[in-house]
Design a protein around this motif. Structure first.
Motif, PDB file in Angstrom:
ATOM      1  N   ASP A  58       0.874  -1.178   0.000  1.00  0.00           N
ATOM      2  CA  ASP A  58       0.000   0.000   0.000  1.00  0.00           C
ATOM      3  C   ASP A  58       0.904   1.219   0.000  1.00  0.00           C
ATOM      4  O   ASP A  58       1.592   1.508   0.979  1.00  0.00           O
ATOM      5  N   LEU A  59       0.908   1.924  -1.128  1.00  0.00           N
ATOM      6  CA  LEU A  59       1.834   3.054  -1.282  1.00  0.00           C
ATOM      7  C   LEU A  59       1.529   4.197  -0.315  1.00  0.00           C
ATOM      8  O   LEU A  59       2.370   5.072  -0.109  1.00  0.00           O
ATOM      9  N   ALA A  60       0.333   4.191   0.247  1.00  0.00           N
ATOM     10  CA  ALA A  60      -0.026   5.260   1.188  1.00  0.00           C
ATOM     11  C   ALA A  60       0.421   4.920   2.611  1.00  0.00           C
ATOM     12  O   ALA A  60       0.194   5.706   3.527  1.00  0.00           O
ATOM     13  N   ASP A  61       1.050   3.749   2.783  1.00  0.00           N
ATOM     14  CA  ASP A  61       1.442   3.293   4.123  1.00  0.00           C
ATOM     15  C   ASP A  61       2.957   3.103   4.146  1.00  0.00           C
ATOM     16  O   ASP A  61       3.481   2.144   3.578  1.00  0.00           O
ATOM     17  N   PRO A  62       3.682   4.033   4.807  1.00  0.00           N
ATOM     18  CA  PRO A  62       5.148   3.950   4.807  1.00  0.00           C
ATOM     19  C   PRO A  62       5.658   2.620   5.353  1.00  0.00           C
ATOM     20  O   PRO A  62       6.675   2.091   4.896  1.00  0.00           O
ATOM     21  N   GLY A  63       4.938   2.046   6.324  1.00  0.00           N
ATOM     22  CA  GLY A  63       5.351   0.756   6.903  1.00  0.00           C
ATOM     23  C   GLY A  63       5.324  -0.336   5.845  1.00  0.00           C
ATOM     24  O   GLY A  63       6.213  -1.181   5.766  1.00  0.00           O
ATOM     25  N   SER A  64       4.284  -0.315   5.006  1.00  0.00           N
ATOM     26  CA  SER A  64       4.128  -1.323   3.958  1.00  0.00           C
ATOM     27  C   SER A  64       5.294  -1.236   2.970  1.00  0.00           C
ATOM     28  O   SER A  64       5.871  -2.245   2.561  1.00  0.00           O
ATOM     29  N   LEU A  65       5.680  -0.021   2.616  1.00  0.00           N
ATOM     30  CA  LEU A  65       6.771   0.167   1.648  1.00  0.00           C
ATOM     31  C   LEU A  65       8.102  -0.266   2.256  1.00  0.00           C
ATOM     32  O   LEU A  65       8.918  -0.903   1.578  1.00  0.00           O
ATOM     33  N   SER A  66       8.321   0.028   3.537  1.00  0.00           N
ATOM     34  CA  SER A  66       9.619  -0.379   4.093  1.00  0.00           C
ATOM     35  C   SER A  66       9.676  -1.898   4.269  1.00  0.00           C
ATOM     36  O   SER A  66      10.729  -2.509   4.079  1.00  0.00           O
ATOM     37  N   ARG A  67       8.535  -2.541   4.558  1.00  0.00           N
ATOM     38  CA  ARG A  67       8.528  -4.022   4.609  1.00  0.00           C
ATOM     39  C   ARG A  67       8.859  -4.598   3.235  1.00  0.00           C
ATOM     40  O   ARG A  67       9.630  -5.543   3.091  1.00  0.00           O
ATOM     41  N   LEU A  68       8.267  -3.999   2.193  1.00  0.00           N
ATOM     42  CA  LEU A  68       8.528  -4.485   0.831  1.00  0.00           C
ATOM     43  C   LEU A  68      10.011  -4.329   0.478  1.00  0.00           C
ATOM     44  O   LEU A  68      10.646  -5.249  -0.053  1.00  0.00           O
ATOM     45  N   ALA A  69      10.570  -3.144   0.781  1.00  0.00           N
ATOM     46  CA  ALA A  69      11.981  -2.902   0.428  1.00  0.00           C
ATOM     47  C   ALA A  69      12.885  -3.898   1.149  1.00  0.00           C
ATOM     48  O   ALA A  69      13.849  -4.424   0.559  1.00  0.00           O
ATOM     49  N   ASN A  70      12.573  -4.213   2.427  1.00  0.00           N
ATOM     50  CA  ASN A  70      13.376  -5.214   3.158  1.00  0.00           C
ATOM     51  C   ASN A  70      13.296  -6.573   2.493  1.00  0.00           C
ATOM     52  O   ASN A  70      14.305  -7.270   2.343  1.00  0.00           O
ATOM     53  N   GLU A  71      12.085  -6.932   2.100  1.00  0.00           N
ATOM     54  CA  GLU A  71      11.850  -8.231   1.444  1.00  0.00           C
ATOM     55  C   GLU A  71      12.657  -8.303   0.136  1.00  0.00           C
ATOM     56  O   GLU A  71      13.260  -9.321  -0.195  1.00  0.00           O
ATOM     57  N   ILE A  72      12.665  -7.212  -0.616  1.00  0.00           N
ATOM     58  CA  ILE A  72      13.403  -7.188  -1.891  1.00  0.00           C
ATOM     59  C   ILE A  72      14.901  -7.328  -1.618  1.00  0.00           C
ATOM     60  O   ILE A  72      15.594  -8.116  -2.263  1.00  0.00           O
ATOM     61  N   ARG A  73      15.396  -6.554  -0.646  1.00  0.00           N
ATOM     62  CA  ARG A  73      16.835  -6.638  -0.342  1.00  0.00           C
ATOM     63  C   ARG A  73      17.226  -8.057   0.061  1.00  0.00           C
ATOM     64  O   ARG A  73      18.271  -8.556  -0.328  1.00  0.00           O
ATOM     65  N   ARG A  74      16.357  -8.715   0.847  1.00  0.00           N
ATOM     66  CA  ARG A  74      16.677 -10.065   1.343  1.00  0.00           C
ATOM     67  C   ARG A  74      16.548 -11.130   0.263  1.00  0.00           C
ATOM     68  O   ARG A  74      17.413 -11.983   0.102  1.00  0.00           O
ATOM     69  N   HIS A  75      15.437 -11.079  -0.497  1.00  0.00           N
ATOM     70  CA  HIS A  75      15.132 -12.210  -1.387  1.00  0.00           C
ATOM     71  C   HIS A  75      15.338 -11.920  -2.879  1.00  0.00           C
ATOM     72  O   HIS A  75      15.403 -12.853  -3.671  1.00  0.00           O
ATOM     73  N   PHE A  76      15.363 -10.639  -3.248  1.00  0.00           N
ATOM     74  CA  PHE A  76      15.500 -10.318  -4.690  1.00  0.00           C
ATOM     75  C   PHE A  76      16.551  -9.209  -4.888  1.00  0.00           C
ATOM     76  O   PHE A  76      16.271  -8.170  -5.491  1.00  0.00           O
ATOM     77  N   PRO A  77      17.776  -9.446  -4.402  1.00  0.00           N
ATOM     78  CA  PRO A  77      18.793  -8.378  -4.476  1.00  0.00           C
ATOM     79  C   PRO A  77      19.201  -8.059  -5.910  1.00  0.00           C
ATOM     80  O   PRO A  77      19.878  -7.064  -6.143  1.00  0.00           O
ATOM     81  N   ASN A 111      -0.492   8.960  -6.752  1.00  0.00           N
ATOM     82  CA  ASN A 111       0.098   9.131  -8.091  1.00  0.00           C
ATOM     83  C   ASN A 111       1.433   9.857  -8.053  1.00  0.00           C
ATOM     84  O   ASN A 111       2.284   9.605  -8.911  1.00  0.00           O
ATOM     85  N   ILE A 112       1.591  10.764  -7.097  1.00  0.00           N
ATOM     86  CA  ILE A 112       2.857  11.503  -7.014  1.00  0.00           C
ATOM     87  C   ILE A 112       3.744  10.899  -5.927  1.00  0.00           C
ATOM     88  O   ILE A 112       4.797  10.328  -6.205  1.00  0.00           O
ATOM     89  N   LEU A 113       3.281  11.006  -4.659  1.00  0.00           N
ATOM     90  CA  LEU A 113       4.146  10.543  -3.566  1.00  0.00           C
ATOM     91  C   LEU A 113       4.409   9.044  -3.669  1.00  0.00           C
ATOM     92  O   LEU A 113       5.497   8.573  -3.327  1.00  0.00           O
ATOM     93  N   GLY A 114       3.429   8.287  -4.165  1.00  0.00           N
ATOM     94  CA  GLY A 114       3.619   6.839  -4.317  1.00  0.00           C
ATOM     95  C   GLY A 114       4.789   6.539  -5.245  1.00  0.00           C
ATOM     96  O   GLY A 114       5.619   5.663  -4.957  1.00  0.00           O
ATOM     97  N   VAL A 115       4.868   7.249  -6.355  1.00  0.00           N
ATOM     98  CA  VAL A 115       5.968   7.016  -7.317  1.00  0.00           C
ATOM     99  C   VAL A 115       7.305   7.465  -6.700  1.00  0.00           C
ATOM    100  O   VAL A 115       8.320   6.766  -6.807  1.00  0.00           O
ATOM    101  N   LEU A 116       7.294   8.624  -6.034  1.00  0.00           N
ATOM    102  CA  LEU A 116       8.543   9.104  -5.428  1.00  0.00           C
ATOM    103  C   LEU A 116       9.019   8.150  -4.338  1.00  0.00           C
ATOM    104  O   LEU A 116      10.209   7.813  -4.247  1.00  0.00           O
ATOM    105  N   ARG A 117       8.060   7.694  -3.511  1.00  0.00           N
ATOM    106  CA  ARG A 117       8.455   6.837  -2.375  1.00  0.00           C
ATOM    107  C   ARG A 117       8.996   5.492  -2.850  1.00  0.00           C
ATOM    108  O   ARG A 117      10.009   5.014  -2.338  1.00  0.00           O
TER     109      ARG A 117
END
Ligand SMILES: NC(=O)c1ccc[n+]([C@@H]2O[C@H](COP(=O)([O-])OP(=O)(O)OC[C@H]3O[C@@H](n4cnc5c(N)ncnc54)[C@H](OP(=O)(O)O)[C@@H]3O)[C@@H](O)[C@H]2O)c1
Length: 251
Positions: A58-77, A111-117
């Motif tokens: 959920d791009l409107a939820d900073p927690g959701s984005l940081s969980r996703l980024a951690n998952e990517i770093r761990r499993h899809f570097p 549409n804006i902050l979601g893309v930037l974040r």
């Protein structure tokens, strides 16, 4: 950009343009991570399709984005492509009694902050690759607005400008920046009626043309534009802006 062998993350991959793009890239031999808020759709899209992975976002939820980024770093570097496609659209009557900015705020947020974040969260991973691409979805309404969708059109004009700066700043880094500027396409962006509106382009046909343009490297200035949208893109340069605006926004 290469068209196969990539690891790609698509925002707004649960439906519409993002879903069909994700499936097209998957069929071309790419590993594709599809994201969105609707877990049921993520499960359905990825079922029995190795190499197609669903992760909630959920791009409107900073927690959701940081969980996703951690998952990517761990499993899809090896992630080397971001398709920042998620967006919402709402008509707004700025003259209505009691008009408030709630819809506008939601559009700016997604549409804006979601893309930037999402770009900020994943750019460090993309920059570490030998060959990376960011594709963001604007709209051909970025070039000439439809006045009944004021904040939506402005959000896409923002992206059009911001992507030019991002592309320039990344010119010495192997991260290509492309802008996808779709025409009116049959999705549920503005509601279920749009998905069957005969004036809109079928989504499969749109994505088919996009894949052809990407295959051919046919995206001058980094803009992935259908031939039929070039008149609107260049309306101002060609002295046709007022006429195009009037045709799109009749009295
Ligand atoms: N269809 C057109 O005529 C047209 C024309 C020009 C540009 N575009 C652009 O194309 C992009 C895709 O739209 P579409 O037409 O394919 O519409 P769509 O089917 O409604 O897709 C929108 C996608 O965005 C996701 N999304 C919305 N809010 C989100 C949030 N807060 N966090 C994460 N994901 C979110 C949705 O997933 P969840 O609901 O699962 O979160 C969905 O997958 C948008 O940027 C749109 O502005 C569309």
């Amino acid at each position: 950009m290469k068209m196969t062998g990539n690891t790609i993350l698509v925002t707004g991959g649960t439906s519409g343009i993002g879903r069909v793009l994700a499936e097209a890239f998957h069929q071309r031999g790419n590993r594709v991570i599809v994201t969105g808020r609707r877990q049921g759709l993520l499960d359905r899209i990825t079922a029995n399709r190795p190499g197609l992975i669903g992760l909630p976002l959920d791009l409107a939820d900073p927690g959701s984005l940081s969980r996703l980024a951690n998952e990517i770093r761990r499993h899809f570097p090896d992630l080397n492509m971001l398709i920042a496609n998620a967006g919402i659209s709402r008509a707004e009557d700025l003259t209505a009694d009691g008009w408030d900015v709630g819809d506008a705020e939601a559009i700016v947020e997604t549409n804006i902050l979601g893309v930037l974040r999402v770009t900020a969260a994943l750019l460090p991973i993309l920059k570490a690759q030998a060959d990376a691409t960011i594709i963001a979805t604007s709209s051909n309404l970025a070039f000439v607005p439809r006045a009944d969708f004021p904040t939506y059109c402005a959000s896409k004009a923002f992206l059009h400008s911001w992507l030019q700066s991002l592309r320039h700043q990344l010119r010495k880094v192997p991260v290509e920046v492309l802008e996808l500027a779709p025409p009116y396409v049959q999705t549920e962006l503005t509601g279920s009626q749009q998905a069957s509106d005969p004036r809109a382009m079928p989504v499969d046909a749109y994505v088919f043309e996009v894949m052809q343009l990407l295959d051919q490297g046919d995206h001058p200035q980094g803009e992935v534009l259908l031939e039929r949208d070039r008149a609107r893109r260049w309306a101002e340069r060609d002295g046709r802006y007022e006429a195009v605006f009037a045709a799109m926004n009749p009295d």
